[in-house]
Design an enzyme around this catalytic site. Structure first.
Site, mmCIF file in Angstrom:
data_model
loop_
_atom_site.group_PDB
_atom_site.id
_atom_site.type_symbol
_atom_site.label_atom_id
_atom_site.label_comp_id
_atom_site.label_asym_id
_atom_site.label_seq_id
_atom_site.Cartn_x
_atom_site.Cartn_y
_atom_site.Cartn_z
ATOM 1 N N LYS A 181 -10.493 -1.020 10.661
ATOM 2 C CA LYS A 181 -10.490 -2.228 9.828
ATOM 3 C C LYS A 181 -10.913 -3.440 10.655
ATOM 4 O O LYS A 181 -11.005 -4.546 10.135
ATOM 5 C CB LYS A 181 -9.096 -2.496 9.273
ATOM 6 C CG LYS A 181 -8.471 -1.346 8.535
ATOM 7 C CD LYS A 181 -8.702 -1.394 7.052
ATOM 8 C CE LYS A 181 -7.772 -0.428 6.340
ATOM 9 N NZ LYS A 181 -8.268 0.015 5.058
ATOM 10 N N ASP A 188 2.789 -4.617 8.411
ATOM 11 C CA ASP A 188 1.581 -3.824 8.201
ATOM 12 C C ASP A 188 0.414 -4.825 8.246
ATOM 13 O O ASP A 188 0.231 -5.606 7.320
ATOM 14 C CB ASP A 188 1.696 -3.126 6.837
ATOM 15 C CG ASP A 188 0.369 -2.579 6.331
ATOM 16 O OD1 ASP A 188 -0.662 -2.749 7.022
ATOM 17 O OD2 ASP A 188 0.357 -2.009 5.230
ATOM 18 N N GLN A 203 -4.707 -5.433 6.939
ATOM 19 C CA GLN A 203 -5.634 -6.373 6.292
ATOM 20 C C GLN A 203 -5.587 -7.754 6.926
ATOM 21 O O GLN A 203 -6.158 -8.704 6.384
ATOM 22 C CB GLN A 203 -5.318 -6.475 4.794
ATOM 23 C CG GLN A 203 -5.414 -5.165 4.039
ATOM 24 C CD GLN A 203 -6.809 -4.573 4.053
ATOM 25 O OE1 GLN A 203 -7.810 -5.278 4.246
ATOM 26 N NE2 GLN A 203 -6.910 -3.269 3.872
ATOM 27 N N HIS A 205 0.877 -1.167 0.000
ATOM 28 C CA HIS A 205 0.000 0.000 0.000
ATOM 29 C C HIS A 205 0.920 1.224 0.000
ATOM 30 O O HIS A 205 2.028 1.151 0.532
ATOM 31 C CB HIS A 205 -0.835 -0.046 1.282
ATOM 32 C CG HIS A 205 -1.935 0.964 1.345
ATOM 33 N ND1 HIS A 205 -1.711 2.288 1.619
ATOM 34 C CD2 HIS A 205 -3.270 0.828 1.182
ATOM 35 C CE1 HIS A 205 -2.875 2.923 1.627
ATOM 36 N NE2 HIS A 205 -3.835 2.073 1.348
ATOM 37 N N CYS A 219 -4.768 2.262 -3.831
ATOM 38 C CA CYS A 219 -3.551 2.815 -3.232
ATOM 39 C C CYS A 219 -2.358 1.882 -3.392
ATOM 40 O O CYS A 219 -1.467 1.845 -2.546
ATOM 41 C CB CYS A 219 -3.739 3.172 -1.758
ATOM 42 S SG CYS A 219 -4.933 4.452 -1.490
#
Lengths: 414, 144
Positions: free
Chosen positions: A234, A208, A211, A131, A372
């Site tokens: 999220k 990261d 997700q 991202h 993104c």
């Protein structure tokens, strides 16, 4: 599909859906099919209630007041830190830093870590499926300190090429930062292996997990990861709130990111001594209701159980792939063996934007565009994709509606 | 027909559709009537910025009127571009510059004019007016 319902589904999906007010709404005269969960997740009533309760019953600033309300707000705020600690199984509360979200967490580590450790000629490793939030902060510090940004390439299935990663690792690498799960391709990366390889050369790793946090059980101690970031919104919590987990040994060596209240011990005009962890990295009045909402969201998710969620979503994902495969000229962008959350696709040469617009009018919310991740789209030489991203409150019937919707849009657009 | 008469006619055409899908079928159909930009002008300089889908546009002045040609890689965008061109093309620069496009909202496509939507209809209309202002400025220079 019928037989799946009774045997394999580990929870009552209708009861769960009833807990999310927005899932009861209609869009353009159709019951909403919300398949943009990779962008943000919907909020259950308990999260909404926690925010209203905070503002109606104990709104106050944290950590400084001696009065009753301030104590209640501080208790709620710090309880959220413990819930987050437990959710990812961090060793200590002081390793849990409240941030504005994933992007903020990455920027904090990039700036602060670079200031302490990055020298000219050093390098930072990221991956080909980042991202923009895990590219730009590192580009900025690499420019600042004369370091180099290196990229682990991926293959056409959307899997990282680990043999190339091996070649990038050397004694000038200061940090590896990559996504646990890709937001545009759905790839679940073999992060334990990636971390293990980096640690052989004493290189710390940042994950990261924007997700991953809502799809997979995460144990930072088992992963032995050095930094892990995610966003509250999220994982069914409020926006503007996130968590940075960092190993104490790193956080202690890193200078503060921002200056202000909360992060200080003593201040004179000549010199300031900084507060201890985690407060050293939390300047200013924090997003108190964000933390309280996140606390409710994480507890809610735990009450359903990450293992149950993972099991159900795997069935749903598999069903979606099977059903979508029946559409002529549909091709998946990213076909990694291990995927979660998002399915990216193209239908013939139909522009994703056209498809998204027609689906919207049928009450189906998907994301279209580059998500993104422009370098990913450049790699596949496409302008963007249609991305459907799932959560545990999505149903097999919703997958059917997506498939019918795509077929209808396809007939109009070809 | 002047600009406002064409707008009224479009609003009238769209009032017959009860269903969104019919509206879109019609918009996609209109895309096929778009005066297509000459391939020579389909260059980055003619690309309208701020679009999720790409729109190329070219303007030409003939006998005191401005004519537009365009293209897009997305069909719905192409249909909308076609509608806007139908309204604005073939009118004097001053009329284009002063025009108020009310039909987009009236046919229920207001969201396409939102600056955050980044699908470019707004940027496109701005660009068309900019062309018109440029021609007006050129005319003024000539008459001085």
């Amino acid at each position: 599909m019928e037989k799946l319902k009774s045997i394999d589904i580990p929870f009552d999906i209708h009861k769960i859906r009833a807990e999310f007010p927005i899932l009861q709404t209609e869009v353009h005269g159709h019951p909403l099919v919300y398949l943009d969960n990779a962008a943000t997740t919907q909020k259950p009533q308990v999260v909404i209630d926690s925010l209203v309760e905070y503002y109606t019953q104990y709104n106050s600033n944290v950590h400084r007041g001696v009065h009753h309300l301030s104590q209640l707000a501080t208790d709620g705020f710090e309880a959220a830190r413990r819930t987050a600690q437990q959710y990812i199984n961090a060793g200590s509360e002081s390793e849990i830093i409240f941030t504005k979200g994933t992007t903020d967490g990455i920027n904090l580590v990039a700036q602060s870590f670079a200031k302490a450790f990055l020298k000219p000629g050093d390098s930072i490793i990221i991956s080909a499926m980042e991202h923009h939030s895990n590219i730009v902060p590192w580009q900025i510090v690499c420019q600042q300190y004369g370091a180099e940004l290196k990229v682990i390439p991926m293959d056409e299935n959307g899997e990282l090429i680990l043999s190339e990663y091996d070649k990038l690792l050397n004694d000038r690498v200061r940090l590896v930062s990559l996504p646990y799960v890709s937001n545009s391709l759905g790839t679940v990366n073999p992060v334990d292996l990636i971390i293990e390889k980096a640690h052989k050369s004493d290189i710390p790793v940042l994950l990261d997990s924007a997700q991953a946090i809502q799809h997979l059980p995460i144990d930072v101690q088992k992963l032995d990861v050095d930094f892990l970031v995610f966003s509250s919104h999220k994982v069914f919590g409020p926006t503007g709130m996130g968590i940075l987990y960092g190993k104490e040994k790193w956080l202690d060596l890193m200078p503060p990111y921002q200056g202000g209240g909360e992060m200080i011990k003593t201040v004179t005009f000549e010199k300031t001594t900084y507060n201890e962890l985690p407060f050293k990295f939390e300047a200013g009045t924090p997003h108190i209701e964000g933390a309280i909402g996140l606390d409710a969201a994480l507890k809610y998710t735990q009450s359903i159980g990450l293992e149950n969620i993972q099991k159900y979503e795997a069935l749903l994902y598999q069903y979606a792939i099977e059903q979508l495969s029946t559409i002529d000229s549909l091709r998946f962008i990213g076909q990694a063996k291990h995927r979660a959350g998002a399915v990216s696709m193209m239908v013939g040469d139909i522009h994703p934007f056209d498809m998204g617009e027609i689906l919207d009018k049928l009450g189906i919310a998907v994301r279209t565009g580059h998500h993104c991740t422009e370098p990913v789209m450049n790699f596949f030489k496409i302008p963007g994709t249609i991305r459907a991203s799932f959560s545990f409150y999505n149903t097999f019937e919703e997958v059917d509606r997506l498939v019918t919707g795509i077929k209808r849009a396809k007939a109009m657009l070809s | 027909m002047n600009i406002d008469q064409t707008q009224a006619e479009i609003v009238d055409d769209f009032s017959f559709f009860e269903d969104w899908m019919d509206k879109y079928e019609y918009i996609i159909q209109l895309g096929k009537e778009l005066p297509i930009i000459d391939a020579a002008y389909k260059t980055p300089e003619h690309l309208i910025k701020g679009c999720q889908s790409q729109v190329w546009m070219h303007a030409e002045e003939k006998d005191g009127k401005v004519y537009f040609t365009a293209d897009s890689d997305a069909l719905i965008t192409k249909g909308l571009v076609s509608l806007v061109i139908k309204v604005l093309s073939g009118h004097p620069a001053a009329e284009i510059a002063q025009s108020e496009l009310t039909f987009i909202e009236k046919i229920g496509l207001k969201s396409h004019l939102s600056p955050t939507r980044s699908n470019g209809l707004l940027s496109m209309v701005k660009q068309m007016k900019l062309y018109a202002y440029t021609y007006m400025a050129q005319q003024q220079l000539k008459s001085q």
